[in-house]
Design a protein around this motif. Structure first.
Motif, PDB file in Angstrom:
ATOM      1  N   THR A  71      19.346  37.479  51.176  1.00 31.45           N
ATOM      2  CA  THR A  71      19.832  36.691  52.316  1.00 31.45           C
ATOM      3  C   THR A  71      21.401  36.827  52.277  1.00 31.45           C
ATOM      4  OG1 THR A  71      20.247  34.521  51.256  1.00 31.45           O
ATOM      5  CG2 THR A  71      18.100  34.958  52.167  1.00 31.45           C
ATOM      6  N   ALA A  72      22.091  36.364  53.254  1.00 33.94           N
ATOM      7  CA  ALA A  72      23.559  36.341  53.500  1.00 33.94           C
ATOM      8  C   ALA A  72      24.002  35.442  52.347  1.00 33.94           C
ATOM      9  CB  ALA A  72      23.961  35.902  54.950  1.00 33.94           C
ATOM     10  N   LEU A  73      23.148  34.424  52.201  1.00 36.14           N
ATOM     11  CA  LEU A  73      23.907  33.590  51.190  1.00 36.14           C
ATOM     12  C   LEU A  73      24.035  34.247  49.663  1.00 36.14           C
ATOM     13  CD1 LEU A  73      24.945  30.604  50.092  1.00 36.14           C
ATOM     14  CD2 LEU A  73      22.493  30.033  49.994  1.00 36.14           C
ATOM     15  N   ASP A  74      22.968  35.029  49.390  1.00 37.26           N
ATOM     16  CA  ASP A  74      23.035  35.787  48.075  1.00 37.26           C
ATOM     17  C   ASP A  74      24.042  36.723  48.210  1.00 37.26           C
ATOM     18  OD1 ASP A  74      20.652  34.749  47.106  1.00 37.26           O
ATOM     19  OD2 ASP A  74      19.698  35.843  48.297  1.00 37.26           O
ATOM     20  N   VAL A  75      24.359  37.390  49.180  1.00 38.95           N
ATOM     21  CA  VAL A  75      25.281  38.497  49.018  1.00 38.95           C
ATOM     22  C   VAL A  75      26.905  37.706  49.041  1.00 38.95           C
ATOM     23  CG1 VAL A  75      26.528  40.257  50.762  1.00 38.95           C
ATOM     24  CG2 VAL A  75      24.072  40.055  50.473  1.00 38.95           C
ATOM     25  N   ALA A  76      27.002  36.698  50.057  1.00 40.20           N
ATOM     26  CA  ALA A  76      28.223  35.814  49.898  1.00 40.20           C
ATOM     27  C   ALA A  76      28.402  35.108  48.471  1.00 40.20           C
ATOM     28  CB  ALA A  76      28.147  34.727  50.838  1.00 40.20           C
ATOM     29  N   ALA A  77      27.513  34.660  47.961  1.00 37.60           N
ATOM     30  CA  ALA A  77      27.966  34.248  46.519  1.00 37.60           C
ATOM     31  C   ALA A  77      28.094  35.097  45.392  1.00 37.60           C
ATOM     32  CB  ALA A  77      26.300  33.728  46.057  1.00 37.60           C
ATOM     33  N   SER A  78      27.265  36.418  45.769  1.00 35.21           N
ATOM     34  CA  SER A  78      27.870  37.524  44.593  1.00 35.21           C
ATOM     35  C   SER A  78      29.263  37.988  44.968  1.00 35.21           C
ATOM     36  CB  SER A  78      26.757  38.556  44.737  1.00 35.21           C
ATOM     37  OG  SER A  78      25.539  38.382  44.242  1.00 35.21           O
ATOM     38  N   ALA A  79      29.645  38.022  46.237  1.00 37.33           N
ATOM     39  CA  ALA A  79      30.980  38.406  46.435  1.00 37.33           C
ATOM     40  C   ALA A  79      32.031  37.596  46.034  1.00 37.33           C
ATOM     41  CB  ALA A  79      31.168  38.691  47.904  1.00 37.33           C
ATOM     42  N   ALA A  80      31.518  36.320  46.186  1.00 38.78           N
ATOM     43  CA  ALA A  80      32.477  35.239  45.682  1.00 38.78           C
ATOM     44  C   ALA A  80      32.651  35.187  44.313  1.00 38.78           C
ATOM     45  CB  ALA A  80      32.068  33.863  46.118  1.00 38.78           C
ATOM     46  N   MET A  81      31.684  35.201  43.343  1.00 43.50           N
ATOM     47  CA  MET A  81      31.822  35.338  41.933  1.00 43.50           C
ATOM     48  C   MET A  81      32.350  36.829  41.667  1.00 43.50           C
ATOM     49  SD  MET A  81      30.773  34.053  39.033  1.00 43.50           S
ATOM     50  CE  MET A  81      29.354  32.895  38.908  1.00 43.50           C
ATOM     51  N   LEU A  82      32.227  37.803  41.877  1.00 47.30           N
ATOM     52  CA  LEU A  82      33.087  39.020  41.873  1.00 47.30           C
ATOM     53  C   LEU A  82      34.544  38.603  42.090  1.00 47.30           C
ATOM     54  CD1 LEU A  82      33.164  41.755  40.587  1.00 47.30           C
ATOM     55  CD2 LEU A  82      32.567  42.695  42.933  1.00 47.30           C
ATOM     56  N   ALA A  83      34.777  38.388  43.165  1.00 51.51           N
ATOM     57  CA  ALA A  83      36.152  37.936  43.528  1.00 51.51           C
ATOM     58  C   ALA A  83      36.824  36.874  42.555  1.00 51.51           C
ATOM     59  CB  ALA A  83      36.341  37.226  44.819  1.00 51.51           C
ATOM     60  N   ALA A  84      35.984  35.977  41.989  1.00 50.39           N
ATOM     61  CA  ALA A  84      36.363  35.065  41.177  1.00 50.39           C
ATOM     62  C   ALA A  84      36.671  35.611  39.889  1.00 50.39           C
ATOM     63  CB  ALA A  84      35.465  33.776  40.827  1.00 50.39           C
ATOM     64  N   MET A  85      35.826  36.392  39.196  1.00 49.26           N
ATOM     65  CA  MET A  85      36.346  37.081  38.046  1.00 49.26           C
ATOM     66  C   MET A  85      37.102  37.976  38.055  1.00 49.26           C
ATOM     67  SD  MET A  85      34.086  35.916  35.781  1.00 49.26           S
ATOM     68  CE  MET A  85      33.303  34.298  36.656  1.00 49.26           C
ATOM     69  N   THR A  86      37.040  38.840  39.231  1.00 45.24           N
ATOM     70  CA  THR A  86      38.617  39.489  39.284  1.00 45.24           C
ATOM     71  C   THR A  86      39.956  38.738  39.387  1.00 45.24           C
ATOM     72  OG1 THR A  86      37.015  41.122  40.695  1.00 45.24           O
ATOM     73  CG2 THR A  86      39.437  41.564  41.028  1.00 45.24           C
ATOM     74  N   ASP A  87      39.813  37.687  40.014  1.00 42.70           N
ATOM     75  CA  ASP A  87      40.894  36.977  40.166  1.00 42.70           C
ATOM     76  C   ASP A  87      41.378  36.130  38.863  1.00 42.70           C
ATOM     77  OD1 ASP A  87      43.238  35.443  41.674  1.00 42.70           O
ATOM     78  OD2 ASP A  87      41.909  33.667  41.245  1.00 42.70           O
ATOM     79  N   MET A  88      40.266  35.750  38.053  1.00 44.01           N
ATOM     80  CA  MET A  88      40.633  35.348  36.715  1.00 44.01           C
ATOM     81  C   MET A  88      41.135  36.407  35.870  1.00 44.01           C
ATOM     82  SD  MET A  88      37.869  33.348  34.338  1.00 44.01           S
ATOM     83  CE  MET A  88      38.339  32.341  33.328  1.00 44.01           C
ATOM     84  N   ALA A  89      40.702  37.774  35.872  1.00 40.67           N
ATOM     85  CA  ALA A  89      41.203  38.778  35.104  1.00 40.67           C
ATOM     86  C   ALA A  89      42.416  39.266  35.363  1.00 40.67           C
ATOM     87  CB  ALA A  89      40.201  39.799  34.802  1.00 40.67           C
ATOM     88  N   PHE A  90      42.978  39.500  36.501  1.00 39.63           N
ATOM     89  CA  PHE A  90      43.873  40.214  36.898  1.00 39.63           C
ATOM     90  C   PHE A  90      45.063  39.334  37.488  1.00 39.63           C
ATOM     91  CE2 PHE A  90      40.668  43.434  37.033  1.00 39.63           C
ATOM     92  CZ  PHE A  90      41.127  44.068  35.997  1.00 39.63           C
ATOM     93  N   THR A  91      44.807  38.504  38.581  1.00 36.02           N
ATOM     94  CA  THR A  91      45.731  38.101  39.612  1.00 36.02           C
ATOM     95  C   THR A  91      46.017  36.613  39.398  1.00 36.02           C
ATOM     96  OG1 THR A  91      44.258  37.804  41.273  1.00 36.02           O
ATOM     97  CG2 THR A  91      45.142  39.767  41.335  1.00 36.02           C
ATOM     98  N   ARG A  92      45.106  35.711  39.296  1.00 32.13           N
ATOM     99  CA  ARG A  92      45.285  34.250  39.142  1.00 32.13           C
ATOM    100  C   ARG A  92      45.909  33.954  40.495  1.00 32.13           C
ATOM    101  NH1 ARG A  92      43.563  31.144  34.391  1.00 32.13           N
ATOM    102  NH2 ARG A  92      43.105  32.692  32.951  1.00 32.13           N
ATOM    103  N   LEU A  93      45.762  34.300  41.770  1.00 31.26           N
ATOM    104  CA  LEU A  93      46.398  34.095  43.003  1.00 31.26           C
ATOM    105  C   LEU A  93      45.698  32.575  43.414  1.00 31.26           C
ATOM    106  CD1 LEU A  93      46.513  37.328  44.867  1.00 31.26           C
ATOM    107  CD2 LEU A  93      48.142  35.941  43.999  1.00 31.26           C
ATOM    108  N   VAL A  94      44.289  32.436  43.177  1.00 30.98           N
ATOM    109  CA  VAL A  94      43.729  31.362  43.686  1.00 30.98           C
ATOM    110  C   VAL A  94      43.620  30.315  42.472  1.00 30.98           C
ATOM    111  CG1 VAL A  94      41.513  30.451  44.294  1.00 30.98           C
ATOM    112  CG2 VAL A  94      42.131  32.656  45.349  1.00 30.98           C
ATOM    113  N   PRO A  95      43.949  29.002  42.669  1.00 31.93           N
ATOM    114  CA  PRO A  95      43.684  28.088  41.592  1.00 31.93           C
ATOM    115  C   PRO A  95      42.246  28.027  40.997  1.00 31.93           C
ATOM    116  CG  PRO A  95      44.975  27.124  43.074  1.00 31.93           C
ATOM    117  CD  PRO A  95      44.268  28.309  43.719  1.00 31.93           C
TER     118      PRO A  95
END
Length: 191
Positions: free
Chosen positions: A26-50
């Protein structure tokens, strides 16, 4: 150590996102996975989002994914998918808990490369127990899905076998990601 943990988190999140993207979800599954990947990327590299913002996003997605488990929903009718859906929803909630610890909770202590990880005395023990439980649940789920994948289990179709293999890979990827999130905190608590 922190770089290895971040690398494993990214590999796990990327693997889970790839499994979701290649399946019928579903769209929710895809959005959730994209958000988790973005969160992990942000945590590892940029820390742009609190981290506390990621906590809210991931917890909200975990609750939304868990809401589909109610008996009135379609996913609850499929007994084989129910444990997989439960693991997915809980992974988002435990992942959100990890971001809450990183975000400056009172029980967090600086460790390993300047990152914050929950300590054992201030709630970190409950977090570590949740991570261990999720790792065990994910390992069991991956093994169960792989057991179902074998052709000797009756007249499973090729699509069903691919689906089981994809579910096993997603459970394993999510488990690797969650374990990588927990290792630095557990090591810090033991030190």
């Amino acid at each position: 150590m922190s770089e290895l943990a971040h690398g494993a988190m990214l590999v796990g999140a990327l693997g889970a996102a790839a499994c979701v993207a290649t399946g019928r979800r579903t769209a929710l599954d895809v959005a959730a996975s994209a958000a988790m990947l973005a969160a992990m990327t942000d945590m590892a590299f940029t820390r742009l989002v609190p981290p506390l913002a990621w906590t809210g996003v991931l917890a909200g997605l975990g609750i939304a994914l868990g809401a589909r488990l109610r008996p009135a929903r379609g996913i609850a009718r499929s007994a084989g998918r129910r444990p997989h859906a439960l693991h997915r929803a809980l992974a988002f909630i435990v992942g959100a808990w990890s971001f809450a610890a990183v975000g400056g909770a009172p029980s967090a202590v600086p460790h390993l490369g300047g990152h914050l990880h929950a300590d054992a005395a201030g709630g970190g023990l409950a977090f570590a127990a949740a991570m261990v439980a999720m790792t065990a649940f994910g390992g069991w789920l991956a093994a169960d899905e792989l057991r179902r994948w074998t052709p000797e289990r009756g007249s499973r179709t090729r699509a069903g076998m691919r689906g089981s293999a994809r579910h096993a890979a997603e459970a394993a990827s999510t488990t690797v990601m969650l374990a990588a999130m927990a290792v630095p905190g557990v090591l810090a608590a033991l030190a």
